[in-house]
Design a protein around this motif. Structure first.
Motif, mmCIF file in Angstrom:
data_model
loop_
_atom_site.group_PDB
_atom_site.id
_atom_site.type_symbol
_atom_site.label_atom_id
_atom_site.label_comp_id
_atom_site.label_asym_id
_atom_site.label_seq_id
_atom_site.Cartn_x
_atom_site.Cartn_y
_atom_site.Cartn_z
ATOM 1 N N ILE A 1 0.938 -1.066 -0.026
ATOM 2 C CA ILE A 1 -0.061 -0.016 -0.026
ATOM 3 C C ILE A 1 0.904 1.230 -0.177
ATOM 4 O O ILE A 1 2.058 1.199 0.658
ATOM 5 N N SER A 2 0.623 2.173 -0.735
ATOM 6 C CA SER A 2 1.159 3.383 -0.912
ATOM 7 C C SER A 2 0.273 4.532 -1.026
ATOM 8 O O SER A 2 -0.602 4.282 -1.643
ATOM 9 N N TYR A 3 0.823 5.666 -0.274
ATOM 10 C CA TYR A 3 -0.083 6.905 -0.206
ATOM 11 C C TYR A 3 0.465 7.881 -0.121
ATOM 12 O O TYR A 3 1.868 8.251 0.280
ATOM 13 N N ILE A 4 -0.002 9.113 -0.791
ATOM 14 C CA ILE A 4 0.508 10.422 -0.542
ATOM 15 C C ILE A 4 -0.630 11.275 0.171
ATOM 16 O O ILE A 4 -1.783 11.444 -0.161
ATOM 17 N N LYS A 5 -0.503 11.772 1.291
ATOM 18 C CA LYS A 5 -1.315 12.564 2.323
ATOM 19 C C LYS A 5 -1.152 13.786 1.995
ATOM 20 O O LYS A 5 -0.152 14.463 2.511
ATOM 21 N N VAL A 6 -2.033 14.647 1.340
ATOM 22 C CA VAL A 6 -1.834 16.094 1.170
ATOM 23 C C VAL A 6 -2.857 16.939 2.140
ATOM 24 O O VAL A 6 -3.991 16.481 2.376
ATOM 25 N N THR A 7 -2.377 17.874 2.865
ATOM 26 C CA THR A 7 -2.823 18.464 3.605
ATOM 27 C C THR A 7 -3.333 19.879 3.273
ATOM 28 O O THR A 7 -3.000 20.417 2.142
ATOM 29 N N PRO A 8 -4.401 20.556 3.770
ATOM 30 C CA PRO A 8 -4.777 21.831 3.266
ATOM 31 C C PRO A 8 -3.867 22.938 3.063
ATOM 32 O O PRO A 8 -4.095 23.809 2.182
ATOM 33 N N ASP A 9 -2.879 22.767 4.018
ATOM 34 C CA ASP A 9 -1.864 23.865 3.549
ATOM 35 C C ASP A 9 -0.854 23.502 2.463
ATOM 36 O O ASP A 9 0.282 24.129 2.134
ATOM 37 N N GLY A 10 -0.906 22.385 2.073
ATOM 38 C CA GLY A 10 -0.088 21.757 0.794
ATOM 39 C C GLY A 10 0.778 21.019 1.097
ATOM 40 O O GLY A 10 1.764 20.663 0.356
ATOM 41 N N ARG A 11 0.968 20.629 2.423
ATOM 42 C CA ARG A 11 2.230 19.582 2.682
ATOM 43 C C ARG A 11 1.978 18.243 2.183
ATOM 44 O O ARG A 11 0.563 17.882 1.978
ATOM 45 N N PRO B 1 6.329 -0.295 -14.345
ATOM 46 C CA PRO B 1 4.799 -0.163 -14.347
ATOM 47 C C PRO B 1 4.502 -1.236 -13.089
ATOM 48 O O PRO B 1 5.447 -1.876 -12.729
ATOM 49 N N HIS B 2 3.134 -1.114 -12.562
ATOM 50 C CA HIS B 2 2.461 -1.972 -11.720
ATOM 51 C C HIS B 2 3.393 -2.148 -10.477
ATOM 52 O O HIS B 2 3.538 -3.207 -10.049
ATOM 53 N N ARG B 3 3.731 -1.128 -9.744
ATOM 54 C CA ARG B 3 4.048 -0.959 -8.657
ATOM 55 C C ARG B 3 3.263 0.147 -8.010
ATOM 56 O O ARG B 3 3.082 1.115 -8.561
ATOM 57 N N ALA B 4 2.990 -0.342 -6.674
ATOM 58 C CA ALA B 4 1.887 0.591 -5.922
ATOM 59 C C ALA B 4 2.467 2.448 -5.671
ATOM 60 O O ALA B 4 1.853 3.305 -5.843
ATOM 61 N N ASP B 5 3.771 2.288 -5.634
ATOM 62 C CA ASP B 5 4.112 3.661 -5.267
ATOM 63 C C ASP B 5 4.336 4.617 -6.467
ATOM 64 O O ASP B 5 4.146 5.524 -6.646
ATOM 65 N N ASN B 6 5.052 3.645 -7.854
ATOM 66 C CA ASN B 6 4.965 4.322 -8.971
ATOM 67 C C ASN B 6 3.533 4.836 -9.517
ATOM 68 O O ASN B 6 3.157 6.017 -9.853
ATOM 69 N N ASP B 7 2.620 4.099 -9.158
ATOM 70 C CA ASP B 7 1.053 4.103 -9.710
ATOM 71 C C ASP B 7 0.433 5.182 -8.925
ATOM 72 O O ASP B 7 -0.192 6.182 -9.483
ATOM 73 N N THR B 8 0.836 5.488 -7.614
ATOM 74 C CA THR B 8 0.421 6.466 -6.831
ATOM 75 C C THR B 8 1.085 7.728 -7.431
ATOM 76 O O THR B 8 0.081 8.457 -7.490
#
Length: 286
Positions: free
Chosen positions: A29-39, A154-161
């Motif tokens: 599982i790969s994710y980018i958490k973006v906050t309202p202040d842009g972080r 291709p086909h890696r969660a971090d790259n696809d994220t």
């Protein structure tokens, strides 16, 4: 373009042992958490699925059994993920049809009740299909002006994220109301609108076993809410009670509830059914 958000947005992708939401398991599982202040907070986690990864999945993703052997199981990371995702909306590519249902199942299998019904679900694939109708690689080339294989394996969660995040940002740029070439292809930087565009069905549960159905009176006339929109109620979308309101079936055939709980339905379907049953019980009690 900076995302116009009032609460954090989690852009994510999963890699799994297969495509069966009930039987298969998450391996990355790969994710980018973006906050309202842009972080932007990035996290990439390998997960031990407690089963052998099929050879075809290894060939597709490059994720081997050796790579996940010492990783934590989903149950071991579920509580931390719930804390990290609390109060967030979600975005992905084809996520409303696979990644969100799979993630919901993994949470439930781990005994963690993460309620996705209370968040906005934004699917860059659904938006793309409505605007251009293609795949992630085509979307990347169309919106970002480069071939995805030139930038990512291709086909890696971090790259696809990463690719999904860039596509979503590029979609907002391309369809910006202030600069869009086609007035019929306008996309506002608004999470409610993006979530509405991402929704393509009336499913109550992710598997579509229970759907929203318009309510009618005794004469078959549609019932409307205070704003003039059709009122809807949960109905079964399969089997002998297809088209019946769930509450009517629970009253007519109480054993149907027990049968569904003991059968091979997704945990999410069982959870939705139980919530309806408990709601009706409390309404009757009140």
């Amino acid at each position: 373009m900076k995302l116009n958000i009032t609460k954090p947005l989690v852009v994510f992708d999963l890699e799994t042992t297969g495509l069966d939401i009930v039987k298969d398991r998450v391996i990355q599982i790969s994710y980018i958490k973006v906050t309202p202040d842009g972080r932007e907070e990035r996290n990439n986690i390998f997960v031990n699925p407690q089963r052998v990864i099929p050879d075809e999945v290894v060939a597709l993703t490059g994720i081997t059994n050796e790579m996940v052997k010492e990783a934590k199981t989903f149950k071991e990371i579920a509580a931390n993920l719930k804390d990290a995702f609390a109060g967030c909306d979600f975005a992905g590519f084809n996520s409303n049809f696979f990644d969100i249902p799979m993630l919901a199942e993994e949470f439930l299998r781990a005994g963690v009740d993460f309620d996705f019904s209370k968040v906005r679900l934004i699917d860059a694939h659904s938006i793309f299909c409505r605007m251009e109708r293609r795949s992630l690689a085509a979307a990347y080339q169309f919106y970002c002006g480069r071939k995805m294989e030139d930038d990512f394996p291709p086909h890696r969660a971090d790259n696809d994220t990463e690719a999904t995040y860039r596509v979503l940002m590029a979609q907002l740029d391309k369809y910006n109301p202030e600069t869009a070439d086609d007035p019929e292809k306008v996309l506002h930087n608004d999470m409610d609108e993006l979530a509405a565009l991402s929704k393509s069905n009336d499913n109550v549960d992710f598997a579509g076993r229970i759907v929203w159905k318009d309510m009618v009176d005794a004469n078959g006339k549609p019932l409307l809410d205070g704003e003039g929109n059709p009122r809807k109620q949960e109905a079964f979308n399969f089997g002998k009670y297809k088209g019946w309101y769930v509450t009517d079936v629970l009253r007519k055939d109480p054993g149907y509830y027990s049968w569904m709980l003991s059968s091979d339905f997704t945990n999410n379907t069982k959870q939705v059914l139980t919530r309806i049953r408990m709601r009706e019980f409390m309404n009757k009690k009140g």
